[in-house]
Enzyme design. Structure first.
Site, PDB file in Angstrom:
ATOM      1  N   GLY A 242       5.064  -5.881  26.582  1.00 48.53           N
ATOM      2  CA  GLY A 242       5.152  -6.663  27.805  1.00 48.53           C
ATOM      3  C   GLY A 242       6.154  -6.050  28.768  1.00 48.53           C
TER       4      GLY A 242
ATOM      5  N   GLN B  91      11.920  -5.410  35.712  1.00 46.46           N
ATOM      6  CA  GLN B  91      12.185  -4.219  34.894  1.00 46.46           C
ATOM      7  C   GLN B  91      11.766  -2.932  35.591  1.00 46.46           C
ATOM      8  OE1 GLN B  91      10.293  -5.938  31.123  1.00 46.46           O
ATOM      9  NE2 GLN B  91      11.944  -4.672  30.318  1.00 46.46           N
TER      10      GLN B  91
ATOM     11  N   CYS C  15      13.233  -4.743  23.663  1.00 46.05           N
ATOM     12  CA  CYS C  15      12.973  -4.781  25.103  1.00 46.05           C
ATOM     13  C   CYS C  15      13.010  -3.357  25.642  1.00 46.05           C
ATOM     14  CB  CYS C  15      14.051  -5.632  25.781  1.00 46.05           C
ATOM     15  SG  CYS C  15      13.893  -5.707  27.569  1.00 46.05           S
ATOM     16  N   LEU C  16      12.075  -3.030  26.520  1.00 49.63           N
ATOM     17  CA  LEU C  16      12.036  -1.678  27.074  1.00 49.63           C
ATOM     18  C   LEU C  16      13.284  -1.373  27.907  1.00 49.63           C
ATOM     19  CD1 LEU C  16       8.268  -1.475  28.082  1.00 49.63           C
ATOM     20  CD2 LEU C  16       9.387  -0.375  26.126  1.00 49.63           C
TER      21      LEU C  16
ATOM     22  N   HIS D  19       9.679 -13.990  26.180  1.00 51.23           N
ATOM     23  CA  HIS D  19      10.576 -12.883  26.519  1.00 51.23           C
ATOM     24  C   HIS D  19      10.402 -12.455  27.987  1.00 51.23           C
ATOM     25  CE1 HIS D  19      12.524  -8.883  25.389  1.00 51.23           C
ATOM     26  NE2 HIS D  19      12.024  -8.641  26.577  1.00 51.23           N
ATOM     27  N   GLU D  20       9.149 -12.259  28.402  1.00 51.10           N
ATOM     28  CA  GLU D  20       8.898 -11.770  29.764  1.00 51.10           C
ATOM     29  C   GLU D  20       9.243 -12.825  30.811  1.00 51.10           C
ATOM     30  OE1 GLU D  20       8.597  -8.715  29.922  1.00 51.10           O
ATOM     31  OE2 GLU D  20       8.021  -8.432  27.831  1.00 51.10           O
TER      32      GLU D  20
ATOM     33  N   HIS E 273      12.836 -12.845  31.633  1.00 49.74           N
ATOM     34  CA  HIS E 273      13.227 -11.765  32.554  1.00 49.74           C
ATOM     35  C   HIS E 273      13.194 -12.243  34.008  1.00 49.74           C
ATOM     36  CE1 HIS E 273      13.858  -8.042  30.371  1.00 49.74           C
ATOM     37  NE2 HIS E 273      12.750  -8.169  29.678  1.00 49.74           N
TER      38      HIS E 273
END
Ligand code: NI
Length: 176
Positions: A46, A51, A89-90, A131-132, A135
């Site tokens: 995701g 991000q 997480c990226l 999670h997303e 953000h």
């Protein structure tokens, strides 16, 4: 389409509350296409617009069928159950922490043309929705953990998972 640069933890952008998307135009479509390409290249599950440096409420996640799901102005409308597992997480590359999330999550969102729809996900997809969406409000999963998992802890978790899984029955369909 283009790969966009992923913003890393420590950058102020990741702590900001994103604004709703109001224009469902070509610029949004390009952003979503770029986010999908960026997510695919990074091999993630995701990605949220902040991000890639865009403070708008848009995310791309892989659904239960591994298809891309675009969620614009998303909100969680129902949750069920609980799961606890490693999350990454990226924007925090190479690190993982144990996070408890609902097992099943239902979201309401707009598509790239502004039409509202609902989607539901379990396990990783449910985790991803939570999670997303965090953000978009300037939060990272790291706020939920007391430490990053060591390699040993991570390996021990996956080993336990594997042992707990039932082996598929052999069907021997073709008798070979
Ligand atoms: Ni993330």
């Amino acid at each position: 389409m283009a790969i966009r640069k992923i913003v890393l933890q420590g950058d102020d952008i990741l702590t900001k509350v994103c604004k709703p998307v109001t224009k469902f135009d070509q610029k949004l479509h390009e952003l979503l296409d770029d986010m999908k390409e960026t997510l695919e290249q990074a091999n993630g599950a995701g990605l949220a617009a902040p991000q890639v440096g865009i403070l708008r409420r848009a995310v791309v996640v892989l659904d239960d069928e591994d298809d891309f799901l675009e969620l614009i102005n998303p909100e969680i409308i129902a949750t069920e159950g609980e799961q606890c597992g490693p999350e990454g997480c990226l924007s925090v590359p190479g690190k993982y922490g144990m996070v408890t999330r609902p097992y099943r999550v239902r979201v309401r969102a707009q598509d790239r043309n502004g039409d509202w729809f609902e989607a539901e996900g379990e396990e990783l997809t449910a985790r991803c929705f939570c999670h997303e969406l965090e953000h978009l409000d300037g939060h990272l999963y790291t706020e939920h953990i007391d430490h990053f998992l060591t390699e040993e802890e991570l390996m021990a978790y996956y080993q336990e998972e594997e042992e707990g899984m039932e082996l598929p029955e052999e069907t021997g369909e073709d008798g070979q």
